[in-house]
Scaffold this active site. Structure first.
Site, PDB file in Angstrom:
ATOM      1  N   ASP A  23      34.097  62.926  58.728  1.00 27.36           N
ATOM      2  CA  ASP A  23      32.571  63.258  59.187  1.00 27.36           C
ATOM      3  C   ASP A  23      31.726  61.863  58.530  1.00 27.36           C
ATOM      4  O   ASP A  23      30.976  61.894  59.283  1.00 27.36           O
ATOM      5  CB  ASP A  23      31.768  64.432  59.374  1.00 27.36           C
ATOM      6  CG  ASP A  23      33.124  64.995  60.764  1.00 27.36           C
ATOM      7  OD1 ASP A  23      32.953  64.679  61.398  1.00 27.36           O
ATOM      8  OD2 ASP A  23      32.471  66.419  60.995  1.00 27.36           O
ATOM      9  N   HIS A 227      39.982  40.359  40.654  1.00 29.79           N
ATOM     10  CA  HIS A 227      38.362  41.499  41.332  1.00 29.79           C
ATOM     11  C   HIS A 227      39.043  43.069  40.440  1.00 29.79           C
ATOM     12  O   HIS A 227      39.827  44.201  41.591  1.00 29.79           O
ATOM     13  CB  HIS A 227      39.240  41.363  42.680  1.00 29.79           C
ATOM     14  CG  HIS A 227      38.668  39.898  43.820  1.00 29.79           C
ATOM     15  ND1 HIS A 227      39.413  39.450  44.722  1.00 29.79           N
ATOM     16  CD2 HIS A 227      37.715  39.324  42.728  1.00 29.79           C
ATOM     17  CE1 HIS A 227      38.676  38.834  44.615  1.00 29.79           C
ATOM     18  NE2 HIS A 227      37.909  38.461  43.819  1.00 29.79           N
ATOM     19  N   ASP A 244      30.889  41.397  36.464  1.00 33.52           N
ATOM     20  CA  ASP A 244      30.757  41.114  37.389  1.00 33.52           C
ATOM     21  C   ASP A 244      30.251  41.208  39.024  1.00 33.52           C
ATOM     22  O   ASP A 244      30.956  42.121  39.476  1.00 33.52           O
ATOM     23  CB  ASP A 244      31.142  40.023  38.581  1.00 33.52           C
ATOM     24  CG  ASP A 244      31.850  39.302  38.759  1.00 33.52           C
ATOM     25  OD1 ASP A 244      30.389  38.998  39.672  1.00 33.52           O
ATOM     26  OD2 ASP A 244      32.469  37.994  39.945  1.00 33.52           O
ATOM     27  N   ASP A 255      24.492  36.890  42.720  1.00 34.91           N
ATOM     28  CA  ASP A 255      26.428  36.777  42.391  1.00 34.91           C
ATOM     29  C   ASP A 255      26.603  36.679  40.482  1.00 34.91           C
ATOM     30  O   ASP A 255      26.945  35.267  40.405  1.00 34.91           O
ATOM     31  CB  ASP A 255      26.494  36.277  42.914  1.00 34.91           C
ATOM     32  CG  ASP A 255      28.763  36.791  42.630  1.00 34.91           C
ATOM     33  OD1 ASP A 255      29.237  37.371  41.952  1.00 34.91           O
ATOM     34  OD2 ASP A 255      29.662  35.370  43.208  1.00 34.91           O
ATOM     35  N   HIS A 334      41.388  30.143  39.631  1.00 35.61           N
ATOM     36  CA  HIS A 334      40.239  30.256  40.518  1.00 35.61           C
ATOM     37  C   HIS A 334      39.550  28.653  40.715  1.00 35.61           C
ATOM     38  O   HIS A 334      39.714  28.080  40.150  1.00 35.61           O
ATOM     39  CB  HIS A 334      39.637  31.430  40.377  1.00 35.61           C
ATOM     40  CG  HIS A 334      39.251  31.561  39.678  1.00 35.61           C
ATOM     41  ND1 HIS A 334      37.431  31.090  39.082  1.00 35.61           N
ATOM     42  CD2 HIS A 334      38.669  32.295  38.491  1.00 35.61           C
ATOM     43  CE1 HIS A 334      37.071  31.152  38.282  1.00 35.61           C
ATOM     44  NE2 HIS A 334      37.922  32.307  38.225  1.00 35.61           N
ATOM     45  N   HIS A 338      31.150  29.382  45.199  1.00 41.95           N
ATOM     46  CA  HIS A 338      31.341  29.431  46.418  1.00 41.95           C
ATOM     47  C   HIS A 338      30.163  29.368  47.264  1.00 41.95           C
ATOM     48  O   HIS A 338      29.182  29.943  46.360  1.00 41.95           O
ATOM     49  CB  HIS A 338      31.672  30.997  46.814  1.00 41.95           C
ATOM     50  CG  HIS A 338      31.488  32.058  45.827  1.00 41.95           C
ATOM     51  ND1 HIS A 338      30.472  32.998  46.470  1.00 41.95           N
ATOM     52  CD2 HIS A 338      32.042  32.499  44.943  1.00 41.95           C
ATOM     53  CE1 HIS A 338      30.765  33.714  45.894  1.00 41.95           C
ATOM     54  NE2 HIS A 338      31.715  33.514  44.519  1.00 41.95           N
ATOM     55  N   HIS A 345      30.457  35.691  49.495  1.00 43.69           N
ATOM     56  CA  HIS A 345      31.480  34.823  49.899  1.00 43.69           C
ATOM     57  C   HIS A 345      30.675  34.004  51.007  1.00 43.69           C
ATOM     58  O   HIS A 345      31.131  34.130  52.056  1.00 43.69           O
ATOM     59  CB  HIS A 345      32.549  34.372  49.663  1.00 43.69           C
ATOM     60  CG  HIS A 345      33.050  35.137  48.400  1.00 43.69           C
ATOM     61  ND1 HIS A 345      34.511  35.495  48.749  1.00 43.69           N
ATOM     62  CD2 HIS A 345      33.068  35.702  47.370  1.00 43.69           C
ATOM     63  CE1 HIS A 345      34.996  35.632  46.616  1.00 43.69           C
ATOM     64  NE2 HIS A 345      34.100  35.068  46.572  1.00 43.69           N
ATOM     65  N   GLU A 371      30.283  29.472  37.959  1.00 49.12           N
ATOM     66  CA  GLU A 371      31.308  30.558  37.852  1.00 49.12           C
ATOM     67  C   GLU A 371      32.866  30.088  36.814  1.00 49.12           C
ATOM     68  O   GLU A 371      34.005  30.571  37.882  1.00 49.12           O
ATOM     69  CB  GLU A 371      32.003  32.078  38.409  1.00 49.12           C
ATOM     70  CG  GLU A 371      31.984  31.706  40.450  1.00 49.12           C
ATOM     71  CD  GLU A 371      32.014  32.953  41.170  1.00 49.12           C
ATOM     72  OE1 GLU A 371      33.014  33.813  40.864  1.00 49.12           O
ATOM     73  OE2 GLU A 371      32.097  32.936  41.955  1.00 49.12           O
ATOM     74  N   TYR A 375      42.051  33.246  31.048  1.00 41.52           N
ATOM     75  CA  TYR A 375      42.167  34.357  30.933  1.00 41.52           C
ATOM     76  C   TYR A 375      43.598  33.966  30.698  1.00 41.52           C
ATOM     77  O   TYR A 375      44.269  33.343  30.643  1.00 41.52           O
ATOM     78  CB  TYR A 375      42.391  34.813  32.538  1.00 41.52           C
ATOM     79  CG  TYR A 375      41.055  34.693  33.632  1.00 41.52           C
ATOM     80  CD1 TYR A 375      39.772  35.400  33.210  1.00 41.52           C
ATOM     81  CD2 TYR A 375      40.849  33.338  34.691  1.00 41.52           C
ATOM     82  CE1 TYR A 375      38.936  35.339  34.305  1.00 41.52           C
ATOM     83  CE2 TYR A 375      39.876  33.289  34.875  1.00 41.52           C
ATOM     84  CZ  TYR A 375      38.374  34.212  34.499  1.00 41.52           C
ATOM     85  OH  TYR A 375      37.815  34.111  35.769  1.00 41.52           O
ATOM     86  N   ARG A 393      34.563  34.942  32.206  1.00 46.23           N
ATOM     87  CA  ARG A 393      33.881  33.999  32.905  1.00 46.23           C
ATOM     88  C   ARG A 393      32.327  34.580  33.116  1.00 46.23           C
ATOM     89  O   ARG A 393      31.980  35.093  32.488  1.00 46.23           O
ATOM     90  CB  ARG A 393      34.447  34.807  34.249  1.00 46.23           C
ATOM     91  CG  ARG A 393      33.914  34.314  35.216  1.00 46.23           C
ATOM     92  CD  ARG A 393      34.798  34.468  36.959  1.00 46.23           C
ATOM     93  NE  ARG A 393      34.128  35.995  36.989  1.00 46.23           N
ATOM     94  CZ  ARG A 393      35.312  36.801  37.414  1.00 46.23           C
ATOM     95  NH1 ARG A 393      36.204  36.243  37.038  1.00 46.23           N
ATOM     96  NH2 ARG A 393      34.827  38.146  37.719  1.00 46.23           N
ATOM     97  N   GLU A 395      28.709  33.236  35.178  1.00 47.15           N
ATOM     98  CA  GLU A 395      28.795  32.805  36.724  1.00 47.15           C
ATOM     99  C   GLU A 395      27.271  33.117  37.194  1.00 47.15           C
ATOM    100  O   GLU A 395      26.533  33.943  36.558  1.00 47.15           O
ATOM    101  CB  GLU A 395      29.158  34.101  37.577  1.00 47.15           C
ATOM    102  CG  GLU A 395      29.040  33.884  38.539  1.00 47.15           C
ATOM    103  CD  GLU A 395      29.563  34.208  39.405  1.00 47.15           C
ATOM    104  OE1 GLU A 395      29.921  35.968  39.721  1.00 47.15           O
ATOM    105  OE2 GLU A 395      29.844  34.299  41.504  1.00 47.15           O
TER     106      GLU A 395
HETATM  107  N1  GLY Z   1      31.767  39.109  42.903  1.00 46.23           N
HETATM  108  C1  GLY Z   1      32.600  38.388  43.907  1.00 46.23           C
HETATM  109  C2  GLY Z   1      32.927  36.253  43.129  1.00 46.23           C
HETATM  110  O1  GLY Z   1      32.431  35.759  42.311  1.00 46.23           O
HETATM  111  O2  GLY Z   1      33.184  35.418  44.126  1.00 46.23           O
HETATM  112 MN    MN Z   2      30.845  37.287  40.692  1.00 50.98          MN
HETATM  113 MN    MN Z   3      30.871  34.527  43.149  1.00 54.34          MN
END
Ligand code: GLY
Ligand code: MN
Ligand code: MN
Length: 425
Positions: A23, A227, A244, A255, A334, A338, A345, A371, A375, A393, A395
């Site tokens: 529920d 992630h 992050d 972000d 990566h 973005h 995103h 960002e 790693y 990282r 960002e």
């Molecule tokens: N937190 C998701 C990214 O940095 O793309």
């Molecule tokens: Mn991020």
């Molecule tokens: Mn990001």
């Protein structure tokens, strides 16, 4: 509506409620496109745009008022509220949609609608259109084209208005302060979820509805899982922690990533990698300028990272070789960023011109994250043991402006000495 032209109709369904278990539902989040165009916040709604329709161009279908449901689930605007509070020219109960919408489609040459996201409605719409076609001998004009609506809205969303930028700066400010709180509180023995709790407390305390995405708090080698959202591990003396996290404020995301030492002091190895990532981020931000292509910040960040990894003997060969062969992808897998906006995103093309596609150029009012990261997996036997398990990282959220890039997230430090100072203060 100006872009659609006369003789057309746009149909934009809202988001659905999603069951979490039995529920209970996940907190409702309106579809970003519907929110962008209407601000209408309720589930079971649909926006219709019919340029030039004399009885009204902007129509909302929504839940009817219902006293007993409102006592259980909360206020409903109802069709009257959709007109008085959300500016609809006309509004109807969603339960009447099947009777009313086919008549609105009839006689329009072009239907703007995005197939694929609402399978039940896709079928319904195609059935209506086929039904209209079947009557064409009776003089009813069937639509000749179904055109993707999302693409048009997404290209509007990619350029932010002054008001949108104001909201995004606020999202950035709240999120930066939240990261500062985590920096000040962090010490060995704490758990990742405790830093997550501090961050998300600050979001809520400053009026942000929710995190814009699941917060990532990764201590030690967990930082190498891009992630990582479990956030259950204990933070160890001598390790780094990567956070992050960003809030969603009035529909807009921030972000931010920062990576700092659990005990307040970077080790020599951590410093060496951090310096490369920070330098690569700075040159990438500098490249976020009107007229540069979207790919330029990525290329700039990549060059600095590859040079740095070669210098530390983590990569072999020349910069050109590594970039050509992609050997750097073991450490930097990566892209540098973005679009950012209502979605973390965010919507908007990255390339132009279809088949011969090339990277699009930056324009004033675009917002992108920058960002870069390095790693080094804990089980990477090709590198000296002292490097293993380091993941870093950094960002920030950058607005493209006439006079150059503006960071909306500069409220949290990223220089080594500033971070160490804040952690020890
Ligand atoms: N937190 C998701 C990214 O940095 O793309
Ligand atoms: Mn991020
Ligand atoms: Mn990001």
């Amino acid at each position: 509506m100006r872009q659609m032209g006369e003789g057309s109709i746009a149909i934009l369904p809202g988001a659905h409620e999603v069951v979490r278990s039995r529920d209970t539902h996940y907190p409702f989040r309106q579809d970003s496109n519907l929110d962008y165009l209407t601000g209408f916040p309720e589930p079971e709604s649909m926006a219709i745009f019919i340029p030039g329709r004399p009885q009204g161009e902007f129509i909302i279908f929504c839940r009817d008022k219902d006293r007993s449901r409102e006592i259980w689930d909360g206020f409903r605007a109802g069709p009257e509220g959709a007109q008085s509070d959300y500016g609809a020219d006309d509004a109807f109960p969603i339960s009447d949609m099947d009777d009313i919408l086919p008549g609105l489609i009839e006689g329009r040459e072009k239907v703007y609608y995005s197939m694929g996201s609402h399978p039940d409605f896709d079928t319904k719409l195609l059935n209506w259109i086929n039904h209209i076609r079947a009557q064409s001998r009776a003089g009813v004009l069937p639509p000749g084209e179904i055109i993707d609506l999302e693409h048009m809205i997404h290209e509007m969303r990619v350029i932010k208005s002054t008001a949108e930028l104001g909201t995004m700066r606020k999202a950035g400010k709240i999120s930066a302060e939240a990261h500062c709180k985590a920096l000040r509180a962090c010490k060995p023995g704490m758990f990742e979820y405790q830093l997550q709790a501090l961050i998300e407390h600050e979001f809520a305390d400053k009026g942000a509805a929710a995190p814009a995405y699941s917060s990532i708090v990764g201590g030690g080698q967990n930082a190498c899982i891009l992630h990582y959202i479990e956030n259950r591990a204990q933070l160890k003396d001598g390790d780094l922690v990567l956070i992050d996290a960003g809030c969603e404020y009035q529909g807009y995301a921030a972000d931010i990533t920062r990576t700092f030492p659990v005990n307040g002091r970077y080790s020599d190895e951590q410093k060496a990698i951090y310096d490369i990532v920070l330098e690569s981020q700075k040159v990438a931000i500098e490249a976020c300028r009107i007229g540069n292509t979207y790919n330029q910040p990525h290329e700039e960040s990549l060059r600095v990272i590859v040079e740095g990894l070669i210098e530390l003997k983590l990569l072999k060969g020349s910069v050109e070789e590594s970039i050509e062969k992609g050997s750097y992808k073991e450490f930097y897998m990566h892209r540098v960023g973005h679009w950012l906006g209502m979605d973390v995103h965010d919507a908007g093309d990255y390339k132009v011109d279809g088949a011969d596609s090339s990277w699009r150029e930056f324009e004033s009012g675009m917002v992108t994250t920058v960002e870069p990261g390095i790693y080094i997996h804990a089980d990477n036997k090709k590198v000296a043991a002292k490097w293993r398990g380091i993941g870093i990282r950094i960002e920030d959220d950058i607005v493209i402006k006439k006079n150059g890039p503006e960071s909306m997230t500069s409220g949290v430090p990223k220089e080594i000495d500033e971070i160490e100072h804040l952690m020890q203060a």
